[in-house]
Enzyme design. Structure first.
Site, PDB file in Angstrom:
ATOM      1  N   ASP A  13       0.839  -1.199   0.000  1.00 54.54           N
ATOM      2  CA  ASP A  13       0.000   0.000   0.000  1.00 54.54           C
ATOM      3  C   ASP A  13       0.875   1.251   0.000  1.00 54.54           C
ATOM      4  O   ASP A  13       1.865   1.332   0.738  1.00 54.54           O
ATOM      5  CB  ASP A  13      -0.870  -0.030   1.267  1.00 54.54           C
ATOM      6  N   GLU A  59       1.703  -0.631  -5.017  1.00 50.92           N
ATOM      7  CA  GLU A  59       0.654   0.331  -5.336  1.00 50.92           C
ATOM      8  C   GLU A  59       1.358   1.678  -5.359  1.00 50.92           C
ATOM      9  O   GLU A  59       1.542   2.332  -4.338  1.00 50.92           O
ATOM     10  CB  GLU A  59      -0.461   0.341  -4.280  1.00 50.92           C
TER      11      GLU A  59
END
Ligand code: BGC
Length: 547
Positions: free
Chosen positions: A227, A286
């Site tokens: 993330d 990401e």
């Protein structure tokens, strides 16, 4: 008028290596909204395990599961209070273990989400930091500006709206705190205030994350989706940006808090850690980077295996733009020897049938885009419910919304609850088979007809289209292989991309287009009509051909 497809022989595209992730189709499960096994209205790990046969039957290679760790759920679990524990909402550690084992038994790999940019404000480190412990150095605390420190240390804005700083209370020296107004320092949070950013300059932070990665690798996971992989390092001195609405600049330009060169050292260390394990464990970044070239830096041979290609996701339904993005993405990743990834939807964006134009045209385009995506070299991501053709839910009442950006943003659009509505499994019954006691966000009544049950075995349904496409992709491993495509001449508005012995035609126009029959139909998202040596490609459709 018809134009001829060029007969240029497509390039031979050899499969580069046996690495499973290079052409893997990976299914994203948003854990709260996939399947609820215990009737609390919220999806959980056992629910996922029980529904794994759906994923195996769909024909995907791996499943990526969004965070299920102990969390106050200020941001759907992206605010982690304990990286080694399963939140009771989602089950127990033994459920994670069972899920990984069962997935492996069914031939599915499992990727879990790791959230290294920030913790929850309820993480023991942050609580200790607020109380004045040495853990304060694990975060970014700064004195405020202004006569009494009443102004944030700089002009950075949170991605969710508002300032990226919150003023903390002054520690009282006894492990307690005074009121925030009483002159405390400010802490940085690029997302919600409940998500304080970690200071990756501190060695304790990198040591802790290496240990967390090992914890899950030892449990058997096949990799991590990282993330905010572009966020962990902030520019020296945290300079002002001087502009408002910074969230709109993400992915368009380098900001002092995102895509800093320093993040690559972290990814290198994680790659070494992953490579120390057997079985090709992977890291998926990401990362929001302004160009395909800067994104490619995250997938250099000693960094992550994949990075999400948001340029493709952001591309409108426009043949020239799509072709440009496809070529640029392929060229950039080929330059570092990595596969490109393709993604159309995820839990942070408006679902693509709605992005492409709501109603029948949006769904037609979404189906055509799926075949186009699955014909491209590289790895593809499918967001849960995409295989059912689910649209965005655009009329959720304010009182059910949970996305923190909804509560913080002023005048921004793109709130994320509408793509997170629990998916329908059955035509009828409580929450269409999601669980036995309703769902945390209400499903539209019409979703019964979009359920897995309603679409199974129905020729031409979106679910059967995805199943067939993934079956063809498995039979023709050349489809995901290689690092380039050959574009053939085609009528205006039609994309014709060739691979070895294979052609995908995508008619992006709103009307039928006639062509000479280029081969034998393998699959189509529409119903092509055949004449004397010609085919009529339906509006907004893709067709796969063996040539
Ligand atoms: C995740 C979001 C989350 C944010 C902060 C993202 O990129 O995909 O859902 O809100 O990171 O963790």
């Amino acid at each position: 008028m018809t134009q001829e497809l060029s007969t240029t022989a497509p390039e031979h595209l050899p499969r580069q290596r046996g690495d499973w992730w290079r052409d893997a189709v990976i299914y994203q499960v948003y854990v709260r909204s996939f399947a609820d096994s215990d009737g609390d209205g919220i999806g959980d790990l056992r629910g996922i395990r029980e529904r794994l046969p759906h994923l195996a039957g769909l024909g995907v290679d791996a499943v990526w599961i969004t965070p299920f760790y102990a969390s106050p759920q200020a941001d759907g679990g992206y605010d982690v209070a304990d990286y080694r524990a399963v939140d009771p909402l989602f089950g127990k550690l033994s459920d994670a273990d069972d899920l990984v084992r069962e997935a492996h038994r069914l031939g599915l790999r499992v990727i879990v989400d790791i959230v290294p940019n920030h913790t929850s404000d309820q993480h023991p480190w942050f609580l200790a930091a607020l109380a004045g412990g040495p853990e304060r150095a694990y975060y970014h605390f700064r004195p405020g500006k202004g006569a009494n420190g009443e102004l944030p240390p700089n002009d950075w804005e949170s991605v969710f709206g508002g300032p990226a700083w919150t003023r903390a209370a002054v520690p009282d020296g006894d492990g307690g705190t005074s009121q925030p107004e009483a002159g405390g320092e400010w802490y940085l949070h690029l997302f919600a205030p409940e998500q304080p950013d970690l200071n990756w300059e501190h060695p304790a932070v990198s040591e802790e994350f290496a240990s967390v990665l090992r914890f899950w690798l030892d449990l058997g996971v096949d990799g991590f989706r990282i993330d905010v992989a572009h966020g962990m390092v902030k520019a020296d001195g945290m300079p002002d940006i001087g502009l408002r609405e910074q969230a709109k600049m993400i992915g368009a330009q380098v900001l002092p808090f995102f895509d800093q060169d320093g993040v690559h050292e972290i990814h290198r260390s994680w790659r070494r850690l992953l490579d120390g394990y057997e079985g090709e464990r992977i890291g998926v970044a990401e990362a929001w980077a302004p160009t395909a070239e800067r994104l490619a830096l995250y997938v250099r041979p000693d960094e992550m295996h994949q990075a999400f290609n948001f340029q493709f996701l952001r591309c409108p339904w426009d043949p020239d733009r799509m072709r440009e993005v496809i070529d640029a993405s392929l060229a950039a990743t080929a330059s570092v020897g990595a596969p490109t990834t393709w993604v159309l939807s995820n839990h942070d964006v408006v679902r693509h049938p709605t992005r492409y134009g709501d109603g029948p045209a949006g769904l037609r385009r979404a189906r055509a885009a799926a075949l186009l995506m699955l014909a491209l070299p590289g790895s593809a991501y499918i967001y849960q419910g995409e295989e059912l053709g689910l649209p965005e839910v655009t009329d959720l009442p304010d009182e059910v919304r949970q996305d923190p950006s909804f509560f913080r943003a002023e005048g921004q659009d793109g709130f994320r609850d509408g793509c997170r509505v629990p998916i329908p499994w059955t035509r009828s019954g409580s929450s269409h088979g999601f669980g036995s006691a309703g769902s945390w966000l209400p499903q539209p009544d019409s979703w019964g007809e979009l359920s897995v049950e309603a679409q199974t075995g129905v020729p031409g349904s979106t679910l059967e289209l995805y199943r067939a496409a993934l079956a063809v992709r498995r039979e023709h491993p050349g489809l995901g292989a290689g690092d380039a495509v050959t574009w053939l001449d085609a009528p205006e508005g039609v994309l014709a991309l060739a691979r070895d012995g294979f052609l995908c035609t995508t008619n992006t126009t709103g009307t039928e287009v006639e062509l000479p029959v280029p081969g034998t139909v393998l699959l189509s998202s529409g119903a092509p009509g055949f004449g004397d040596g010609t085919v009529r490609l339906p509006a907004d459709s893709s067709t796969w051909w063996a040539i």
